[in-house]
Design a protein around this motif. Structure first.
Motif, short mmCIF file in Angstrom:
data_model
loop_
_atom_site.label_atom_id
_atom_site.label_comp_id
_atom_site.label_asym_id
_atom_site.label_seq_id
_atom_site.Cartn_x
_atom_site.Cartn_y
_atom_site.Cartn_z
N UNK A 83 30.68 6.55 14.57
CA UNK A 83 30.66 5.14 14.98
C UNK A 83 29.21 4.67 15.00
N UNK A 84 29.02 3.38 14.84
CA UNK A 84 27.66 2.86 14.86
C UNK A 84 27.08 3.11 16.25
N UNK A 85 25.84 3.47 16.30
CA UNK A 85 25.18 3.79 17.55
C UNK A 85 25.19 5.29 17.85
N UNK A 86 25.98 6.06 17.10
CA UNK A 86 25.97 7.51 17.24
C UNK A 86 26.58 8.04 18.51
N UNK A 87 27.38 7.25 19.22
CA UNK A 87 27.93 7.68 20.50
C UNK A 87 29.36 8.18 20.37
N UNK A 139 35.57 13.08 26.30
CA UNK A 139 35.41 11.87 25.50
C UNK A 139 36.45 10.84 25.92
N UNK A 140 36.14 9.58 25.70
CA UNK A 140 37.12 8.52 25.90
C UNK A 140 37.78 8.30 24.55
N UNK A 160 46.64 4.40 11.26
CA UNK A 160 46.01 4.13 12.56
C UNK A 160 44.68 4.85 12.66
N UNK A 161 43.86 4.41 13.62
CA UNK A 161 42.54 4.99 13.83
C UNK A 161 42.35 5.31 15.30
N UNK A 162 41.85 6.50 15.56
CA UNK A 162 41.46 6.92 16.90
C UNK A 162 39.93 6.83 16.99
N UNK A 163 39.43 6.34 18.12
CA UNK A 163 37.98 6.29 18.33
C UNK A 163 37.64 7.17 19.53
N UNK A 164 36.73 8.09 19.33
CA UNK A 164 36.28 9.02 20.38
C UNK A 164 34.88 8.59 20.80
N UNK A 165 34.70 8.26 22.07
CA UNK A 165 33.40 7.88 22.59
C UNK A 165 32.93 8.96 23.56
N UNK A 166 31.75 9.49 23.33
CA UNK A 166 31.22 10.55 24.20
C UNK A 166 30.86 9.98 25.57
N UNK A 167 31.24 10.68 26.63
CA UNK A 167 30.98 10.26 27.99
C UNK A 167 29.64 10.79 28.47
#
Length: 85
Positions: A24-28, A54-55, A78-85
């Motif tokens: 993802x943009x921003x590398x998070x 991750x969220x 569909x797309x899953x997005x994983x954001x590091x906490x």
């Protein structure tokens, strides 16, 4: 970016799953996109660990705690997005 392709055999035939992963943009975090063909004939349910670090969000489906359920139409792409906490 690479696309992984695999087949899932089931009683009424097989499904081809194409999976791609990109940052993802921003590398998070990262996105994991799926295309399933032919469209599944039943809802698809994904269960994730409750203690994930991750969220996880999705562009389709309904969440119930750590479980995502997609209609057959939604599961086709569909797309899953994983954001590091």
């Amino acid at each position: 970016l690479p696309t992984f392709r695999y087949r899932l055999s089931q009683a009424n035939g097989s499904l081809e799953i194409a999976e791609s992963v990109r940052p993802v943009s921003g590398g998070n975090g990262f996105e994991q996109s799926f295309v399933i063909s032919p469209q599944p004939s039943q809802p698809v349910t994904l269960i994730f660990s409750e203690d994930a670090k991750t969220k996880i969000t999705s562009d389709a489906g309904k969440w119930s705690k750590n479980q995502l359920t997609l209609t057959p139409e939604q599961a086709a792409k569909f797309t899953l997005t994983y954001t590091f906490q």
